[in-house]
Design a protein around this motif. Structure first.
Motif, PDB file in Angstrom:
ATOM      1  N   ALA A 270       0.832  -1.213   0.000  1.00 55.59           N
ATOM      2  CA  ALA A 270       0.000   0.000   0.000  1.00 55.59           C
ATOM      3  C   ALA A 270       0.860   1.254   0.000  1.00 55.59           C
ATOM      4  CB  ALA A 270      -0.933  -0.005   1.204  1.00 55.59           C
ATOM      5  N   ALA A 271       1.912   1.267   0.815  1.00 56.82           N
ATOM      6  CA  ALA A 271       2.801   2.431   0.856  1.00 56.82           C
ATOM      7  C   ALA A 271       3.549   2.580  -0.469  1.00 56.82           C
ATOM      8  CB  ALA A 271       3.782   2.300   2.010  1.00 56.82           C
ATOM      9  N   PHE A 272       3.894   1.465  -1.083  1.00 55.48           N
ATOM     10  CA  PHE A 272       4.593   1.520  -2.370  1.00 55.48           C
ATOM     11  C   PHE A 272       3.680   2.060  -3.463  1.00 55.48           C
ATOM     12  CE2 PHE A 272       6.321  -0.293  -6.319  1.00 55.48           C
ATOM     13  CZ  PHE A 272       7.645   0.127  -6.220  1.00 55.48           C
ATOM     14  N   VAL A 273       2.400   1.690  -3.428  1.00 53.58           N
ATOM     15  CA  VAL A 273       1.444   2.204  -4.409  1.00 53.58           C
ATOM     16  C   VAL A 273       1.355   3.726  -4.320  1.00 53.58           C
ATOM     17  CG1 VAL A 273      -1.009   2.271  -5.022  1.00 53.58           C
ATOM     18  CG2 VAL A 273       0.127   0.076  -4.646  1.00 53.58           C
ATOM     19  N   ASP A 274       1.444   4.265  -3.121  1.00 56.34           N
ATOM     20  CA  ASP A 274       1.464   5.725  -2.971  1.00 56.34           C
ATOM     21  C   ASP A 274       2.667   6.324  -3.702  1.00 56.34           C
ATOM     22  OD1 ASP A 274      -0.830   5.710  -1.437  1.00 56.34           O
ATOM     23  OD2 ASP A 274       0.242   5.729   0.479  1.00 56.34           O
ATOM     24  N   LEU A 275       3.815   5.655  -3.604  1.00 50.52           N
ATOM     25  CA  LEU A 275       5.008   6.125  -4.327  1.00 50.52           C
ATOM     26  C   LEU A 275       4.807   6.029  -5.836  1.00 50.52           C
ATOM     27  CD1 LEU A 275       7.885   4.454  -2.236  1.00 50.52           C
ATOM     28  CD2 LEU A 275       7.040   6.805  -2.081  1.00 50.52           C
ATOM     29  N   MET A 276       4.158   4.955  -6.271  1.00 49.19           N
ATOM     30  CA  MET A 276       3.890   4.776  -7.701  1.00 49.19           C
ATOM     31  C   MET A 276       3.032   5.917  -8.246  1.00 49.19           C
ATOM     32  SD  MET A 276       3.071   0.674  -7.672  1.00 49.19           S
ATOM     33  CE  MET A 276       2.886   0.447  -9.442  1.00 49.19           C
ATOM     34  N   ASN A 277       1.984   6.240  -7.534  1.00 49.28           N
ATOM     35  CA  ASN A 277       1.083   7.295  -8.003  1.00 49.28           C
ATOM     36  C   ASN A 277       1.730   8.675  -7.945  1.00 49.28           C
ATOM     37  OD1 ASN A 277      -1.325   5.881  -8.797  1.00 49.28           O
ATOM     38  ND2 ASN A 277      -1.647   5.388  -6.639  1.00 49.28           N
ATOM     39  N   ALA A 278       2.580   8.897  -6.938  1.00 49.60           N
ATOM     40  CA  ALA A 278       3.308  10.165  -6.860  1.00 49.60           C
ATOM     41  C   ALA A 278       4.262  10.308  -8.040  1.00 49.60           C
ATOM     42  CB  ALA A 278       4.070  10.254  -5.544  1.00 49.60           C
ATOM     43  N   ARG A 279       4.939   9.220  -8.399  1.00 47.44           N
ATOM     44  CA  ARG A 279       5.869   9.279  -9.545  1.00 47.44           C
ATOM     45  C   ARG A 279       5.099   9.440 -10.843  1.00 47.44           C
ATOM     46  NH1 ARG A 279       9.250  11.165 -11.982  1.00 47.44           N
ATOM     47  NH2 ARG A 279      11.169  10.226 -12.801  1.00 47.44           N
ATOM     48  N   ALA A 280       3.955   8.787 -10.967  1.00 49.56           N
ATOM     49  CA  ALA A 280       3.124   8.949 -12.158  1.00 49.56           C
ATOM     50  C   ALA A 280       2.708  10.408 -12.329  1.00 49.56           C
ATOM     51  CB  ALA A 280       1.903   8.047 -12.077  1.00 49.56           C
ATOM     52  N   LYS A 281       2.344  11.033 -11.237  1.00 46.75           N
ATOM     53  CA  LYS A 281       1.946  12.450 -11.288  1.00 46.75           C
ATOM     54  C   LYS A 281       3.125  13.312 -11.708  1.00 46.75           C
ATOM     55  CE  LYS A 281      -0.225  16.114  -8.550  1.00 46.75           C
ATOM     56  NZ  LYS A 281      -0.813  16.478  -7.229  1.00 46.75           N
ATOM     57  N   ALA A 282       4.304  13.033 -11.163  1.00 47.69           N
ATOM     58  CA  ALA A 282       5.497  13.817 -11.503  1.00 47.69           C
ATOM     59  C   ALA A 282       5.856  13.676 -12.983  1.00 47.69           C
ATOM     60  CB  ALA A 282       6.672  13.386 -10.630  1.00 47.69           C
TER      61      ALA A 282
END
Length: 390
Positions: A138-150
Motif C-alpha cells: 500500500a505504501a509503495f502504491v502511494d510512491l507509484m502514483n506520486a511518480r506517475a503524477k510527476a
C-alpha cells in the motif's frame, strides 16, 4: 489391384491433409484490432501512429514497469544497490499468478528480483521489491502514483505493484497507451533494465528455474530490444514493445487485443509501418569527431572538433531528399586554444530550413608559441594582477 489403388488414394489424401495442416501452422499471425495503440520515436517522443492513445485501460502486468522504475531510480541515486538482499514476506510468497515461486523468508539480491520481473513478469518478486522499498504494498502504491503524477501520467492510477486482476470490491490499475509510452522512455534510460527486457530466457535460483521472456517479440522480431507484456481476461493481451533499426528506436504500445498472437502481430505491424515510413538521420554523436581545424602559432598544428551532444533528426522517408549535414567551424584558429572552447556548430538542414544543430568544441589545449605565447602570458598576468587589486 483395387486394394492397392485404394491404399494409394488414402495415402495421397493423408499427405494432402498433412500438407494443409503444415501450411496452416506456418502461416503468419494476423494482426488483430486493439482497443488503443501508440507508436513513438523513443528519442524525441514524436508520435508516429496512434489510435485512442489516451483511452484508459487496465495495463495488467505492465503495471510492473513503474515498480521497476522506482527501484532503478533508487539504485541510481544510491539509496539502493542491485546487490542488496531482499527478503520475501509470507504475503509475497502467496501472491499467485506469474511467479518464480519465492518462499517466505527466502532472500535474493534486488537485481535478481528485478530481472525476474522483467523476464518472467514475476508477481511475487514485484511484491517483495515493493515491500523492501516502502514497507508495504500500500505504501509503495502511494510512491507509484506520486511518480506517475510527476511524470505527467494523467491517465494513470495504480492500485498494486503487480497488476493482477482486482478482487471483489477492489479497483483495477488503469493507464493509457500514451502514459505507458512515456513510462517506457524513462525505463529505457537504464541499460540494466533493457538488458533484462531483451533477454529471451534466463535461469533463476542457481538455474534450477528457467524463465522465458513473456514478450515473444524479443525472439521473433528483427531489432526488438524489450520491453513488457500484460494480460488478464478482462484487459485482454497488451504489450509495450521497443525496437531499434538503423539509429531509429521505436516504442509501440498495444492494448486490449483478444489473442496473444494477434497482440504481437499488431505491434509488429505498427513498428514495420513506422520503420518503412521514417528514418533517423544521425548527424552527430556526443564526443564524436566532427572535423579537424588547423591551428596557427601553437604547440600543435590542429585540434579536433567534438560534438557536445547527439544530433538526431527524424524525417519521413518520402521527404528526406535534400537533407544536408555540415560542420560550420573556422578554416583556421590562432593559438592559444583551450579545451572545450566552442568552435562552431554541426547543422542539419533541408534547403534553407534548419532542422537541428549542436555546438562543437576543441578536444584539447594548444598553447601559443614565440611572441604570441609571450603576449598571451602577459595578458594572463595582467588579468591576474587586476583581479588581485580589486
Amino acid at each position: 489391384m483395387r486394394a492397392t489403388r485404394r491404399a494409394a488414394a488414402v495415402a495421397a489424401w493423408g499427405v494432402l491433409i498433412a500438407s494443409a495442416a503444415l501450411a496452416r501452422t506456418h502461416q503468419p499471425e494476423v494482426a488483430a484490432a486493439a482497443a488503443a495503440y501508440l507508436v513513438i520515436d523513443a528519442d524525441s517522443g514524436t508520435v508516429l501512429a496512434e489510435h485512442d492513445a489516451h483511452r484508459r485501460w487496465p495495463p495488467a502486468s505492465m503495471t510492473k514497469m513503474m515498480t521497476v522504475l522506482l527501484a532503478m531510480e533508487r539504485v541510481q541515486d544510491r539509496t539502493l544497490s542491485l546487490d542488496e538482499p531482499v527478503r520475501t514476506s509470507a504475503w509475497a510468497s502467496r501472491i499467485g499468478g506469474s511467479q518464480v515461486y519465492l518462499a517466505a523468508g527466502e532472500t535474493f539480491p534486488l537485481g535478481e528480483l528485478l530481472k525476474a520481473i522483467m523476464i518472467a513478469s514475476a508477481n511475487d518478486a514485484a511484491v517483495a521489491v515493493a515491500e523492501h522499498i516502502a514497507g508495504s504494498s500500500a505504501a509503495f502504491v502511494d510512491l507509484m502514483n506520486a511518480r506517475a503524477k510527476a511524470l505527467g501520467l494523467a491517465d494513470t492510477t495504480y492500485q498494486s505493484p503487480h497488476g493482477l486482476p482486482p478482487g471483489k470490491g477492489q479497483t483495477a490499475d488503469m493507464t493509457s497507451a500514451h502514459d505507458l509510452a512515456v513510462l517506457a522512455r524513462e525505463l529505457m534510460k537504464f541499460p540494466e533494465v533493457m538488458r533484462w527486457a531483451g533477454t529471451p530466457a534466463a535461469g533463476f535460483r542457481n538455474d534450477t528455474l528457467q524463465m522465458s521472456n513473456t514478450n515473444h517479440l524479443v525472439r521473433t522480431y528483427a531489432g526488438a530490444t524489450g520491453l513488457k507484456t500484460g494480460y488478464y481476461h478482462e484487459s485482454g493481451f497488451s504489450v509495450t514493445a521497443t525496437a531499434t533499426r538503423n539509429d531509429l528506436s521505436l516504442i509501440a504500445v498495444v492494448l486490449g487485443v483478444p489473442t496473444k498472437p494477434g497482440c504481437f502481430a499488431e505491434a509488429a505491424r505498427l513498428m514495420n509501418e513506422a520503420f518503412a515510413g521514417y528514418r533517423m538521420v544521425a548527424a552527430a554523436r556526443r564526443a564524436a569527431v566532427v572535423s579537424e581545424v588547423p591551428v596557427a602559432g601553437g604547440t600543435d598544428d590542429r585540434v579536433k572538433a567534438l560534438a557536445t551532444s547527439d544530433l538526431l533528426v527524424l524525417v519521413k522517408r518520402a521527404e528526406d531528399r535534400g537533407i544536408v549535414v555540415e560542420a560550420r567551424v573556422p578554416r583556421l584558429l590562432q593559438a592559444p586554444v583551450r579545451r572545450s572552447q566552442p568552435l562552431g556548430d554541426v547543422v542539419i538542414r533541408r534547403g534553407d530550413q534548419e532542422l537541428g544543430k549542436v555546438t562543437v568544441v576543441a578536444d584539447r589545449d594548444v598553447e601559443a608559441t614565440g611572441w604570441l605565447s609571450w603576449l598571451w602570458n602577459r595578458a594572463l598576468s595582467g588579468r591576474t594582477t587586476h583581479s588581485d587589486a580589486r
